[in-house]
Enzyme design. Structure first.
Site, PDB file in Angstrom:
ATOM      1  N   ARG A  90      -3.878   3.019   8.544  1.00  0.00           N
ATOM      2  CA  ARG A  90      -4.092   1.486   7.777  1.00  0.00           C
ATOM      3  C   ARG A  90      -2.896   0.667   7.738  1.00  0.00           C
ATOM      4  NH1 ARG A  90      -6.687   3.372   2.237  1.00  0.00           N
ATOM      5  NH2 ARG A  90      -8.079   1.364   2.183  1.00  0.00           N
ATOM      6  N   ARG A 118      -3.284  -1.920  -6.056  1.00  0.00           N
ATOM      7  CA  ARG A 118      -2.517  -3.213  -5.978  1.00  0.00           C
ATOM      8  C   ARG A 118      -3.016  -4.168  -7.071  1.00  0.00           C
ATOM      9  NH1 ARG A 118      -5.777  -4.857  -0.489  1.00  0.00           N
ATOM     10  NH2 ARG A 118      -7.718  -5.128  -1.215  1.00  0.00           N
ATOM     11  N   HIS A 132     -15.881  -8.756   1.852  1.00  0.00           N
ATOM     12  CA  HIS A 132     -14.965  -9.533   2.231  1.00  0.00           C
ATOM     13  C   HIS A 132     -15.191 -10.992   1.905  1.00  0.00           C
ATOM     14  CE1 HIS A 132     -13.462 -12.245   5.566  1.00  0.00           C
ATOM     15  NE2 HIS A 132     -12.289 -11.602   5.447  1.00  0.00           N
ATOM     16  N   MET A 174      -5.920  -7.357   8.552  1.00  0.00           N
ATOM     17  CA  MET A 174      -5.164  -6.437   9.523  1.00  0.00           C
ATOM     18  C   MET A 174      -6.268  -5.363   9.952  1.00  0.00           C
ATOM     19  SD  MET A 174      -1.394  -6.948   8.672  1.00  0.00           S
ATOM     20  CE  MET A 174      -1.484  -6.725   7.239  1.00  0.00           C
ATOM     21  N   LYS A 233       0.808  -1.103  -0.049  1.00  0.00           N
ATOM     22  CA  LYS A 233      -0.039   0.073  -0.078  1.00  0.00           C
ATOM     23  C   LYS A 233       0.928   1.304  -0.290  1.00  0.00           C
ATOM     24  CE  LYS A 233      -3.861  -0.274   2.101  1.00  0.00           C
ATOM     25  NZ  LYS A 233      -4.274  -1.056   3.239  1.00  0.00           N
ATOM     26  N   CYS A 265       9.159 -39.014  -8.111  1.00  0.00           N
ATOM     27  CA  CYS A 265       7.848 -39.690  -8.415  1.00  0.00           C
ATOM     28  C   CYS A 265       7.234 -39.511  -7.003  1.00  0.00           C
ATOM     29  CB  CYS A 265       7.834 -41.117  -8.628  1.00  0.00           C
ATOM     30  SG  CYS A 265       8.630 -42.101  -7.783  1.00  0.00           S
ATOM     31  N   SER A 297      15.044 -42.701  -9.845  1.00  0.00           N
ATOM     32  CA  SER A 297      13.844 -41.878  -9.465  1.00  0.00           C
ATOM     33  C   SER A 297      14.022 -41.522  -7.930  1.00  0.00           C
ATOM     34  CB  SER A 297      12.633 -42.523  -9.861  1.00  0.00           C
ATOM     35  OG  SER A 297      11.428 -41.883  -9.602  1.00  0.00           O
ATOM     36  N   GLY A 353      -8.346  -7.333   4.477  1.00  0.00           N
ATOM     37  CA  GLY A 353      -9.024  -7.536   5.606  1.00  0.00           C
ATOM     38  C   GLY A 353      -8.661  -8.071   6.885  1.00  0.00           C
ATOM     39  N   TYR A 362      12.752 -35.237 -15.165  1.00  0.00           N
ATOM     40  CA  TYR A 362      11.207 -35.213 -15.222  1.00  0.00           C
ATOM     41  C   TYR A 362      10.952 -34.948 -13.629  1.00  0.00           C
ATOM     42  CZ  TYR A 362      11.338 -40.250 -14.236  1.00  0.00           C
ATOM     43  OH  TYR A 362      11.542 -41.398 -13.796  1.00  0.00           O
TER      44      TYR A 362
END
Length: 889
Positions: free
Chosen positions: A96, A349, A465, A107, A26, A841, A774, A105, A861
């Site tokens: 803020r 934002r 919200h 904080m 912000k 895997c 693997s 929402g 992979y």
């Protein structure tokens, strides 16, 4: 000397957009907007470093902060020509929060700070509007009392409701100045009663109280929960923004609103937002009043769009929309206030969006030339693709409409109705599908919203919200269903003359805003053209291959549909539990000698051959990695008395014999027991049967299709070179026998899973006999940490909460320990064979953070569950782009 405070606005901008780590999103964006000439009320930002120091020093501020705040406040006073705390023409400010990533929402915020019994009179005279001044004062006491003093905000609402009842009005805007004065006095009495102290009248005391509350809110329950859900580190901290107040509640030429430069639900390039006349910012997001659309294009009958009511301010807002989207090259979420027809920007934002919207925006912006293809690939959160792969309502399914609201977050869900967040969490933990129903949600409800399958609110708009949080979580949400009446005491909702009780099932369609009674059938989603386009760009960018873990034809077909490039793990033991073959498996286990085992395995052979034949056919020449039997044999035996009796009868034996064999096979720690290659060495006939089934199935497909498969046979739980030498010889011997019987050969590979620390440490010796490795990171995580995956759930969440571990290592690979073992295994294996194929895997193969690690280690992979294949494809591309960026930085 550390600088703690940075000013913005009125030509004095010390921050920039790229300083969001220090100034929070912000604060950095307020400074950026002001620097490019947008109308931003002046103020200053207290940095995130102050928040860190605040918590490191027992909630004490660093030396020199008070002086820097005083200097910055004086600059604001000079810029606006008003004094903070002056009775005649007071400067009021908002306080803020502002973390480096958006936490909507989570904080705290305080508006109209600086009002007291004297300055409210000055504000009334300066604005020539006593009603506005007293309305602002009651808002300030309510927010300050709730946020700073810890008074339940419902107590303040009860006072307002009682005042409206006395005045015989339904809207806050209908209350007079005198009514608001009475509310203020009642509020002050409430503060005195609940805190034992009068409401603070000194503006500087108010300011530091609010600053402390905002920093304190970084560690409130809802913020902690949100950070855990979104992997936001606690040590990032929040900034605090102190900004000159502008007033959307000063009359009918004033307004406040929230808008998005593109539609956050669909991604359409259409201006989208809501506003309220004569209101302040919290009125829009809290859902206290139903907002109106910003543009005519989104207006329905009876609605009054800002484009009509405030055409000049709307035109200014359109110019801001264009400026900011071009400047940031992304969809922006804007907060604005109109004071006496003049537009002021309070925030921008990068807007939160659904996954479908994210896909469309990324593809559209690339085609518009706003970003390139690589940036489009980076823009979409890989994990969020899961949201596109779940069912939606079947349009042909019968349904009974209960109510309509706003389509706040797309998707569909059925579940039992609950009316509190705690109840939603509790019942969801028991495995129930839950729909959370609230009049309006608040940040305190976040744990229940996460637990629920969907969310229904009776108040609030598309930027409430509930809507914003649900979209971020990928939960279907219907908001603002005003025709629904909720009674928390009775635990019921009523609409269209029907009453739904706690525990009754309803269905939500977040795409249409409809609510239905009972369960409605759902269908699998269809992938959009944007999905296919982005996946194409991702495939061009990625280096890692993506395979699937699959052992059934349905798994394999699903994997192919989602773009899998083969099977990286087929668990043959899963095939053994089929009702048609489990009897033969148990006969083999119960056999007292090799001849008996071979007889049982001969019954299994045609089943296994058909299993592999189907997989090879579906994969059509793509690699298929088949893991030979891994789990200990006792897992296939029955456990209950009833099951034992059934098995004994089927095998022509008695229960005592079954029990005796189960006792012989029982192990204190099966995970480290007689399993994997140890079974193949103890009972070579098992691996011989499986190898024969693989080669016979592969040869059959080769003859049928003319495209010979390439089986990759994987030996599990290898710890020594000699184990692989023995088991590989078994496989090779069977291969030669089958090839001789059929007069035909195919290419095949034999490799091993690296799932034990010893295997990683002696990988150079094992690689002499292996065609591929693997990494079995599920078992490797267990053996590196020395913990059981099945039992770790009892304490791992506490480890993560306490910061002992950054994440559950069974969800995301532990880079320091398990990742280091993988690095050692990869380097030592390739020191012997530089072209040794390396893969992974298990479910880590579908985790974006783990995929990034695999990219850095140079694996070939990853393999994951079929529905995670798109996630893995996109994450692999993002990992490749990130690694490339690191190399060129």
């Amino acid at each position: 000397m550390t600088k703690w405070v940075y000013s913005f606005g009125a030509g004095h901008n010390e921050g920039r957009a790229d300083m969001n780590n220090l100034l929070g999103g912000k604060g950095a964006n307020l400074a950026e907007m002001a620097s490019i000439g947008l109308p931003v009320p002046p103020g200053f930002t207290i940095t995130t470093e102050v928040c860190t120091a605040f918590y490191e020093n027992s909630r004490r501020y660093p030396d020199g902060l008070d002086a820097e705040v005083g200097t910055a406040l004086s600059q604001v006073e000079k810029a606006v020509g008003r004094k903070f705390g002056e009775a005649k023409n007071p400067l009021l400010v908002s306080v803020r929060s502002g973390a480096r990533v958006s936490m909507p929402g989570m904080m705290d915020t305080v508006l109209n700070l600086g009002l007291n019994d004297q300055t409210v009179e000055g504000l009334a005279k300066a604005a020539n509007d006593p009603r506005f001044a007293w309305d602002s004062y009651r808002r300030f006491i309510q927010m300050y009392g709730s946020v700073v003093l810890g008074i339940d905000h419902h107590k303040f609402e009860e006072i307002i409701d009682h005042t409206k009842l006395e005045a015989d009005v339904t809207e806050d805007t209908a209350l007079t100045a005198q009514a608001w004065q009475r509310v203020v006095e009642a509020y002050k009495d409430l503060v005195q009663h609940d805190t034992g102290k009068p409401f603070p009248q000194q503006p500087h005391e108010q300011l530091w109280g609010a600053i402390g509350a905002v920093f304190g809110s970084w560690m409130n329950h809802r913020a902690i929960t949100y950070r855990k859900l979104h992997d936001i580190p606690a040590d990032w901290g929040t900034a605090v923004n102190v900004q000159t107040m502008v007033y959307g509640n000063m009359g009918d030429d004033c307004a406040t609103g929230v808008c998005f430069t593109r539609d956050p639900s669909t991604g359409e390039n259409a201006f989208y937002g809501e506003y309220l006349v004569n209101a302040q910012g919290e009125d829009v997001v809290a859902g206290i009043r139903t907002p109106q659309p910003v543009s005519k294009a989104n207006a329905k009958a009876g609605e009054t769009p800002m484009e009509v009511v405030m055409p000049e301010a709307y035109r200014d807002l359109l110019r801001v929309r264009e400026t900011l989207e071009q400047h940031y090259r992304d969809m922006q979420d804007l907060e604005f206030t109109v004071q006496q027809n003049k537009l002021y920007m309070l925030q921008t934002r990068n807007g939160k969006r659904t996954t479908a919207a994210s896909l469309k925006m990324a593809v559209d912006m690339a085609r518009e030339g706003l970003i390139d293809e690589a940036e489009a690939v980076r823009r979409v959160n890989a994990s969020s693709l899961d949201q596109l792969l779940h069912p939606t309502l079947d349009p042909k399914a019968p349904r009974t409409l209960l109510a309509r609201g706003l389509p706040a977050s797309p998707g569909a869900a059925s579940g039992a109705v609950v009316f509190s967040a705690d109840e939603a969490e509790s019942r969801a933990q028991k495995g129930e599908a839950i729909i959370l129903v609230r009049i309006e949600t608040s940040p305190e409800d976040i744990h229940g919203m996460h637990a629920a399958r969907g969310i229904l609110t009776t108040r609030g708009g598309m930027t409430s919200h509930a809507a914003v949080v649900a979209r971020g979580m990928g939960r279907p949400c219907v908001a603002g269903a005003s025709e629904v009446s909720v009674d928390y005491n009775a635990q019921t909702l009523t609409a269209a003359g029907r009453t739904v009780h706690d525990g009754d099932v309803i269905t939500l369609d977040g795409a249409t805003g409809e609510v239905f009674l009972g369960t409605v059938a759902m269908i699998e989603p269809a992938m959009s053209k944007d999905f296919a386009t982005l996946m194409g760009w991702a495939d061009k960018a990625r280096r890692l291959g993506v395979r699937a873990n699959a052992e059934t034809p349905l798994d394999a077909e699903t994997a192919r549909k989602f773009g899998a490039e083969g099977i990286g793990l087929s668990r043959t033991e899963h095939m053994f539990f089929d009702p048609k073959r489990i009897g033969a498996v148990r006969q083999m286990i119960m056999a007292s000698n090799e001849a008996g085992r071979r007889a049982a395995l001969a019954r299994l052979l045609p089943f296994q051959r058909d299993d592999f034949r189907e997989l090879f056919t579906i994969m059509a020449g793509l690699p298929v990695t088949i893991r030979l039997l891994d789990p200990p044999l006792h897992e296939f035996l029955p456990h209950s008395d009833v099951e034992m009796e059934e098995v004994a009868e089927g095998l022509g034996t008695d229960v005592a014999t079954i029990r005796r064999r189960a006792a012989e096979l029982a192990e204190a720690n099966p995970m480290l027991g007689h399993r994997g290659c140890r079974l193949g060495i103890s009972f070579p006939e098992i691996y011989e049967m499986q190898a024969r089934a693989i080669f016979e199935g592969a040869l059959a497909v080769a003859m049928e299709s003319g495209k010979p498969p390439h089986p990759e046979i994987m030996i599990p739980l290898i710890a020594t070179r000699r184990e692989l030498e023995i088991t590989r010889a078994q496989v090779d011997q069977v291969a030669q026998a089958v090839f001789a019987e059929n007069g035909r050969k195919i290419e095949y590979s034999v490799g091993t899973m690296i799932e034990l620390p010893r295997a990683a440490l002696v990988a150079d010796r094992i690689a002499e006999l292996a065609d591929f490795f693997s990494f079995g990171t599920n078992d490797l995580t267990q053996t590196v940490f020395g913990l059981s995956r099945d039992d770790a759930g009892k304490f791992l969440p506490r480890y993560v909460e306490a910061g002992i571990l950054p994440k559950d290592p069974f969800v995301s690979i532990d880079a320091e320990g398990v990742g280091e073992m993988m690095r050692i295994g990869a380097e030592r294996g390739r020191s012997v064979k530089n072209n040794l194929k390396l893969g992974i895997c298990g479910e880590h193969g579908g985790d974006p953070a783990s995929i990034t690690l695999c990219e850095k280690l140079g694996l070939d992979y990853v393999s994951c569950s079929p529905y995670r294949v798109p996630v893995a494809r996109l994450a692999a591309a993002q990992a490749a782009l990130g690694v490339e960026a690191d190399r060129t930085a």
